[in-house]
Each structure stands twice: as C-alpha cells, then as structure tokens.
Design an enzyme around this catalytic site. Structure first.
Site, short mmCIF file in Angstrom:
data_model
loop_
_atom_site.label_atom_id
_atom_site.label_comp_id
_atom_site.label_asym_id
_atom_site.label_seq_id
_atom_site.Cartn_x
_atom_site.Cartn_y
_atom_site.Cartn_z
CD GLU B 47 -14.33 -67.84 -49.68
OE1 GLU B 47 -14.17 -67.74 -48.45
OE2 GLU B 47 -13.53 -68.44 -50.43
CG HIS B 116 -12.50 -78.28 -52.69
ND1 HIS B 116 -12.42 -78.54 -51.35
CD2 HIS B 116 -11.64 -77.26 -52.93
CE1 HIS B 116 -11.52 -77.72 -50.81
NE2 HIS B 116 -11.04 -76.93 -51.74
#
Lengths: 346, 314
Positions: B47, B116
């Site tokens: 990322e 998450h």
C-alpha cells in the site's frame, strides 16, 4: 608516459574529449565550491547569536560530488530529482539560486517555497526538483511514481531518487524498489551512504554491511560507487542513466561518501573520532577534483582563486538579501493548501 | 471510471487485484480488457509503495485512481496520504499539485472483525490539503467520482462494501456533482438529520421514511456528500430553521465524524436550538466479529427514530 596515460584515462572516465577546454569541468568545481560555501555559511548563520535560521537543518558538506555529478547528467527538459531532507546541495546543483535557497532557510517570502517548507523542503518546479522530504524513506515511492509517469508518457526522462543510508531500513525502500523493477520504470535509486544515520553507524543499523548487497532481490543492477570522486560518479551514474533511457529499467547505486558536519545542527558528533574525520578530510571531493583538474591542465591557481572569491561573494550576497527580505504576509498561511476553489463543479 | 479514462488518457487505475482478477469487489470488471495493462494495473500488496507511486505520478501530470481493497489497509500507508499527498502543495509554496483519487471501501462491512472495519473519515477529514468524499447512492457515487477525478487536489473517496450491490437510477448522459456541497435530500421544518455514506443509506434515510410516514415528523434530511471541506452554511441554515438536529454516523463518538460536525454547529446554532444536538454513533469498542454484537454496536434505524423523537419531545 605513465602520467599521460593516467590523464587520458581520467579524460575517458569523465566522458570528455581530450580537447576539452575545461569549461564544463571548472563549472562543476565551482558548483561544488558554491555548495560547500553555502553550507558552511549556513552553519555560521545558524549557530551565531540571534539565530535567523530555525528548525532542523542538515548540511551537505563532504557529499558535493554526488549532487554535482547528477547535475552533469541531468536533462532539465525531461528528468526529475527527488531527495530526502539533506537537500540543499542538489537544489543548488540543479539551478536554484543561492538567494532562493537561503531565503527559504530564513523562512522568507522570497524563498523557493515561500517560507512554508524550510531547510528540509526545498522545491523548484522550474528545475524539476521535487524536493526536499522530511520523513526518512517516505519519498522513495514518489520517485517510482515520477518515473512511472515518464514511462507512461514516453518522455525518455529518468528520475533520480536519492536517500540516505538510514532510509534503506524503512519498509518503503523494499516496496519502492520492487515496484520500480516490476514496472521497469526509469528510476535511479541513489543511496548517499555517509556511514551514519543520525548517530547510528551502518554496521549497527544494517545486518548486511555492504549496502550495495541490500539491492539484491530486486532484479536490477546494484553496485557501490566512490561518491567522493566526481568523475567516477558521472561515469557510474551515467551507466544507470543510459540503461534507464533505453527502457531497461531501474538501477540501485550506493554512493559512498562522508559528511563533514553533524546530522543536524544540534549534533556534537561524539560518535566519531578525530582520526576518522582527518582521514575523511584527505578525501574531500572538492580537493580531489581540484587536483584532478590541475593534473589535466584544466585549472590554474588564478582560476581557482577567482572562483573561490566569486562563490564567497555570491553566498555573502545571498545571505544579505535573504536577511533583508520580508517575511511572508501572515495571511498567506492560508494559501497554497488546495489547488481548487470549493464548492467545486467540473 | 471508464467514462473518465476515455475522456482523459492521463487517468489510470492501479491497485490490488484491479486488473486480471477484475477487482476484489468487481468494481473494475472488464476495465483491463478495455484499456489494457498500461492503464489498469495490478500491484503487489504494497500500500505505501503504490499509494506513493500514485502521488509521485500525480505531481508530474498524471491523474491516478488508486484503489485500496479496504480503507482499513491505509493504516500502513498513512504517511503517504497525510505527509505526501496533503503537504506537497503547501510545502512547495504552491509549485506542485497532486490530482489523485484514492478510493475503496470504508467502515463496517459484515463480520470482518476489528482490523478490517475501521472508519477512517476523521483520520483524513482533519488534514488540510485533502478532500474527503463519501457518496450514499449509485447516482451520487458516479457524479462525485467524476468530479473527484477531474479535481486538481488529492481526494479521499470513501465507498462502502455494503453499498456496492445497491441499485438506483444512474443516467447514461454526462453529469457531475459538486464537491464541498451538501445535498438537502428532503426539505422539512421540524428536525434536521445529517448523515453521509453508508450511514445515510442504511440508517438516516430509512429512519426518515419511518419518521415522516409513521410518526408524522417533518424531517429535513441532509446528505453531506463531502466531509472536507464541510458545507457548513447548508447545515447551519437548516438547523437554524428546524431548531433541532440529529447526526448519524457509524464512526466512533469520541473524536469521530459526528462529534466533529457537532462542534462546528454548536456556536452558530446555539441560540436557535430547542434541544441538545444528538450524535448517533457506534459503540466505543473494537468491531466484534459476531453478527449480533456487530449489529448492536452500530447505529440503527430504531436508534435514529428514538433520537429524533427525543429532540422533538415526542
């Protein structure tokens, strides 16, 4: 005969024809002198009573051959450079005026970033100088992105992505080198290895002491270069530039050097011995290059003296102007945040 | 995205599984076939690497769309978004701009547990230099995304996995929606409900239907659409008119989006309020895996209805 051959070899290394009038070489020497003078005068301004330069300030003295070597290879029309916070040297080498750089250190409106960036964040769009970044290793992926854009738009340009030996221990180093090689972008990663990340020696920070070997595993050339020898820097970086321009992808180069000053201004350098520093002074990149030019008959005493005098004057004048320049209008703190006006319709 | 990529060749899409897999949630289905691997690009799980790559590319003239599989994963690349995307323009004295869109699912999906299920809105909406957008309908998603792609500033585009299957009217013809402008979805006179994104779609909008149709309360419903810059005039004017306000967000209460909006309303609306502003938010706990615990921690239609009744003294 042996001496003549040595001179020939040096000429071949520097990529200049034997007929070189030495103009380009003298300009490189002058730029190294200018950077050194800029940094040493910055040190004085920072440390004298009534300090006019605030914040963190990291000097480049001792590493000049790397920035000037890159500038010799840099195509201003299509290449870009991005660096960490030790960014005064490359900014001057790429064409920033000492006044715009010094004014930024003073936080003045006439600074390259209008006083909003400071010593660690010197930017110049005109020079394709993408900064000056304060977070160690944070800018390495950006360099890959700039090179990605060069490939996407087929500009033929390359990106010089510089960082220190401390930055290779950040995760972004791993991610960025892998992405650059996967996408085969024209990015040249250059580690300016001055042997110590702030006060932590390479040996205490990297399990692999040969930092070139930290470039293993990315399927790209990775090698050490003597970062204090300008001709070597130009020749060795030049190979990576050629490779990148030919579409063959990125390279990773460790330019080994030494910084004469501390990490930043508050650093007493207790981690270094006198002997080590004296040894390093013997390999001062400016002296080395000066000797080389004299050997090749490209530099006279008069020329060297005149150059030094000119550079000293130029930096003194830059400091005088930066000192006299106005601070930014206090209301300008609200500008340059967003490019658009909101509500925004498109 | 397809329309904007056809309109401008500098726009490209990059992210995990966006190309050959056709998108982790099939958002980019067919785009690789249409635009090829030069413009629809798979990344490794890096990322910070590909977010930073996008930022670098944006500073020199491209218009990247960077997809995150989940905004929760941006906690590993916060430095790229906060220090680089948001600050480069300012630190360079306006010499560079960063026209880039970061997009992906934000907030609580379904049984993905604590790691998450982060709601990242206030992480980004507090940062000067960023624009934060959160659509609540398919129509808004398209109109807001098109403007975001054309915008010269870095846009944090907060979608929701839970809304990806929603159906709604989306015209074929060209349209865009403004950034930094709230949408008064229903005009009313008795109470203002402010929400955005999934909280708007799942809690505030259905609660309004109940309140209007079953309780006879004349609700003014406002969809913020953009969280930064906040369209303060629209919400202040509404609360001054209705004198009552309920904010609905599945973010946390403390240091969350609802609290931030409430703080903005407090002073300009103080003399106009007939009841304290209600802030409906998630419980102050990590998001649990268990379905019932997860449902219980979030706002709900019932909680919104109850809050509106409380501020209207019904």
């Amino acid at each position: 005969m042996a001496v003549a051959n040595e001179v020939e070899n040096r000429r071949a290394k520097s990529g200049k024809s034997p007929q070189s009038d030495g103009k380009a070489e003298r300009e490189r020497l002058r730029m190294m002198m200018l950077i050194r003078r800029f940094e040493e005068r910055t040190y004085q301004e920072y440390t004298k009573p009534g300090q006019k330069i605030g914040g963190f300030c990291h000097l480049y003295s001792g590493q000049e051959a790397i920035a000037v070597g890159i500038a010799a290879l840099f195509d201003k029309q299509r290449d870009y450079l991005i660096n960490g916070y030790r960014c005064h040297g490359h900014s001057l080498a790429l064409g920033m005026s000492p006044r715009a750089a010094m004014a930024e250190l003073f936080g003045k409106a006439t600074g390259c970033s209008k006083g909003k960036g400071g010593s660690m964040h010197l930017f110049s769009a005109e020079d394709h100088n993408l900064g000056g970044h304060g977070i160690v290793g944070g800018h390495i992926p950006l360099g890959v992105g700039v090179a990605f854009a060069q490939k996407y738009k087929r500009t033929g340009g390359v990106t010089f992505c510089l960082f220190g030996d401390g930055a290779i221990n950040q995760g972004t180093f791993n991610e960025a080198l892998n992405l650059a090689s996967l996408y085969k972008v024209p990015c040249i990663f250059i580690v300016e290895n001055n042997g110590v990340a702030m006060g932590t020696q390479v040996e205490r920070a990297s399990a692999e002491h040969d930092l070139a070997r930290r470039g293993c595993g990315f399927n790209m050339p990775h090698y050490n270069v003597d970062g204090n020898d300008l001709d070597t820097v130009i020749a060795e970086f030049g190979k990576a530039v050629e490779r990148a321009r030919n579409g063959e992808g990125p390279s990773y180069i460790v330019a080994n050097t030494y910084r004469f000053r501390g990490h930043s201004m508050s650093d007493a350098m207790k981690y270094r011995t006198k002997e080590e520093m004296q040894r390093a002074r013997q390999r001062d990149p400016i002296s080395l290059y000066e000797v080389a030019l004299r050997e090749r008959g490209l530099l006279t005493d008069e020329q060297a003296d005149a150059m030094e005098e000119e550079v000293n004057k130029l930096i003194d004048e830059a400091i005088r102007q930066a000192d006299a320049d106005p601070h930014p209008d206090i209301e300008d703190r609200f500008t340059d945040i967003l490019a658009e006006q909101y509500p925004l319709e498109k | 995205m397809i329309e904007e990529m056809e309109r401008d060749e500098n726009v490209f899409l990059m992210g995990e599984e966006v190309a050959e897999y056709n998108g982790a949630y099939k958002v980019s289905e067919g785009m690789l076939d249409r635009f090829g691997p030069q413009r629809v690009i798979d990344t490794p799980i890096s990322e910070a690497g590909f977010a930073g790559l996008g930022i670098g590319a944006a500073t020199v003239g491209l218009r990247p769309i960077i997809e995150f599989m989940s905004w929760s994963f941006t906690l590993v690349c916060l430095d790229q978004l906060v220090n680089n995307a948001a600050n480069i323009r300012y630190m360079s004295g306006g010499q560079f701009k960063v026209p880039i869109v970061f997009r992906g699912g934000n907030g609580i999906a379904h049984q993905l547990a604590a790691t998450h299920s982060h709601r990242v809105e206030t992480i980004y909406a507090r940062i000067p230099g960023l624009v934060v957008v959160s659509p609540s309908t398919p129509y808004d998603a398209k109109g807001l995304l098109k403007t975001s792609i054309r915008c010269d500033d870095p846009v944090i585009f907060l979608e929701s996995e839970m809304l990806l299957g929603d159906k709604g009217e989306v015209p074929d013809e060209e349209y865009t929606l403004p950034l930094g402008k709230a949408h008064v979805e229903r005009e009313g006179s008795e109470v203002t409900i402010i929400s955005y994104g999934k909280s708007m779609a799942r809690f505030a909008r259905p609660a309004t239907k109940v309140l209007v149709e079953e309780e006879g309360i004349d609700v003014e419903l406002i969809d913020l659409r953009t969280l930064r810059p906040l369209d303060l005039p629209t919400i202040v004017n509404s609360v001054k008119k209705t004198n009552r306000c309920v904010i609905v967000s599945e973010d946390y209460g403390y240091c969350g989006m609802g609290g931030a909006i409430l703080a903005q309303l407090q002073k300009p609306c103080f003399d106009y309020l007939d009841a304290p502003i209600e802030n409906i938010h998630s419980d102050e706990i990590p998001v649990p895996f268990n379905h019932y615990m997860e449902q219980a921690m979030m706002p709900s239609v019932e909680k919104v209805v109850a809050a509106v009744k409380e501020v209207t003294y019904r």
